[in-house]
Design a protein around this motif. Structure first.
Motif, PDB file in Angstrom:
ATOM      1  N   LYS A 158     -53.248  -7.088  23.666  1.00  0.00           N
ATOM      2  CA  LYS A 158     -52.847  -6.646  25.001  1.00  0.00           C
ATOM      3  C   LYS A 158     -53.959  -5.861  25.688  1.00  0.00           C
ATOM      4  N   ILE A 159     -54.618  -5.001  24.925  1.00  0.00           N
ATOM      5  CA  ILE A 159     -55.682  -4.174  25.503  1.00  0.00           C
ATOM      6  C   ILE A 159     -56.868  -5.041  25.903  1.00  0.00           C
ATOM      7  N   LEU A 160     -57.281  -5.980  25.043  1.00  0.00           N
ATOM      8  CA  LEU A 160     -58.399  -6.852  25.374  1.00  0.00           C
ATOM      9  C   LEU A 160     -58.090  -7.744  26.571  1.00  0.00           C
ATOM     10  N   SER A 161     -56.858  -8.227  26.653  1.00  0.00           N
ATOM     11  CA  SER A 161     -56.472  -9.047  27.803  1.00  0.00           C
ATOM     12  C   SER A 161     -56.501  -8.242  29.086  1.00  0.00           C
ATOM     13  N   PRO A 218     -65.718 -10.673  30.305  1.00  0.00           N
ATOM     14  CA  PRO A 218     -64.823 -11.805  30.040  1.00  0.00           C
ATOM     15  C   PRO A 218     -65.490 -12.937  29.258  1.00  0.00           C
ATOM     16  N   VAL A 219     -66.779 -13.169  29.489  1.00  0.00           N
ATOM     17  CA  VAL A 219     -67.473 -14.226  28.744  1.00  0.00           C
ATOM     18  C   VAL A 219     -67.550 -13.867  27.266  1.00  0.00           C
ATOM     19  N   VAL A 220     -67.875 -12.617  26.963  1.00  0.00           N
ATOM     20  CA  VAL A 220     -67.962 -12.183  25.567  1.00  0.00           C
ATOM     21  C   VAL A 220     -66.602 -12.264  24.895  1.00  0.00           C
ATOM     22  N   VAL A 221     -65.563 -11.814  25.583  1.00  0.00           N
ATOM     23  CA  VAL A 221     -64.212 -11.880  25.009  1.00  0.00           C
ATOM     24  C   VAL A 221     -63.775 -13.322  24.839  1.00  0.00           C
ATOM     25  N   TRP A 222     -64.110 -14.171  25.790  1.00  0.00           N
ATOM     26  CA  TRP A 222     -63.753 -15.591  25.719  1.00  0.00           C
ATOM     27  C   TRP A 222     -64.394 -16.248  24.500  1.00  0.00           C
ATOM     28  N   LYS A 227     -59.216 -16.952  32.324  1.00  0.00           N
ATOM     29  CA  LYS A 227     -58.558 -16.810  33.625  1.00  0.00           C
ATOM     30  C   LYS A 227     -59.165 -15.671  34.436  1.00  0.00           C
ATOM     31  N   SER A 228     -59.442 -14.550  33.774  1.00  0.00           N
ATOM     32  CA  SER A 228     -60.013 -13.415  34.503  1.00  0.00           C
ATOM     33  C   SER A 228     -61.420 -13.735  34.987  1.00  0.00           C
ATOM     34  N   LEU A 229     -62.186 -14.476  34.208  1.00  0.00           N
ATOM     35  CA  LEU A 229     -63.520 -14.884  34.652  1.00  0.00           C
ATOM     36  C   LEU A 229     -63.428 -15.757  35.893  1.00  0.00           C
ATOM     37  N   LEU A 230     -62.469 -16.661  35.911  1.00  0.00           N
ATOM     38  CA  LEU A 230     -62.266 -17.501  37.087  1.00  0.00           C
ATOM     39  C   LEU A 230     -61.886 -16.660  38.304  1.00  0.00           C
ATOM     40  N   PHE A 231     -60.999 -15.698  38.117  1.00  0.00           N
ATOM     41  CA  PHE A 231     -60.588 -14.845  39.231  1.00  0.00           C
ATOM     42  C   PHE A 231     -61.722 -13.958  39.715  1.00  0.00           C
TER      43      PHE A 231
END
Length: 81
Positions: free
Chosen positions: A10-13, A28-32, A45-49
């Protein structure tokens, strides 16, 4: 089917979405790349936004530049803002 997320997922998202304030592309790229499936989906999704406004600015400036409909530079700057 209800998916249960752990606290760290939840925290990472959430950090992927809130990273627009401190690292809009890198985090977001690193997390992805590094995270598991549910978190990586949120990071994608967050990277896209985060990138969508910049993509739309480029597209609109190309359209406005090629049509020649905006002749006043001040009006062009106002439209871009």
């Amino acid at each position: 089917m209800v998916t249960r997320y752990t606290q760290s997922e939840k925290i990472l998202s959430a950090l992927s979405y809130f990273s627009v304030f401190f690292a809009p592309v890198i985090f977001p790229v690193v997390v992805w790349i590094l995270a598991d499936k549910p978190v990586s989906t949120h990071a994608k999704k967050s990277l896209l936004f985060h990138l969508l406004p910049y993509i739309l600015i480029v597209i609109s400036s190309v359209i406005l530049g090629t049509t020649g409909s905006v002749t006043n530079q001040f009006l062009y700057v106002i439209l871009m803002i």
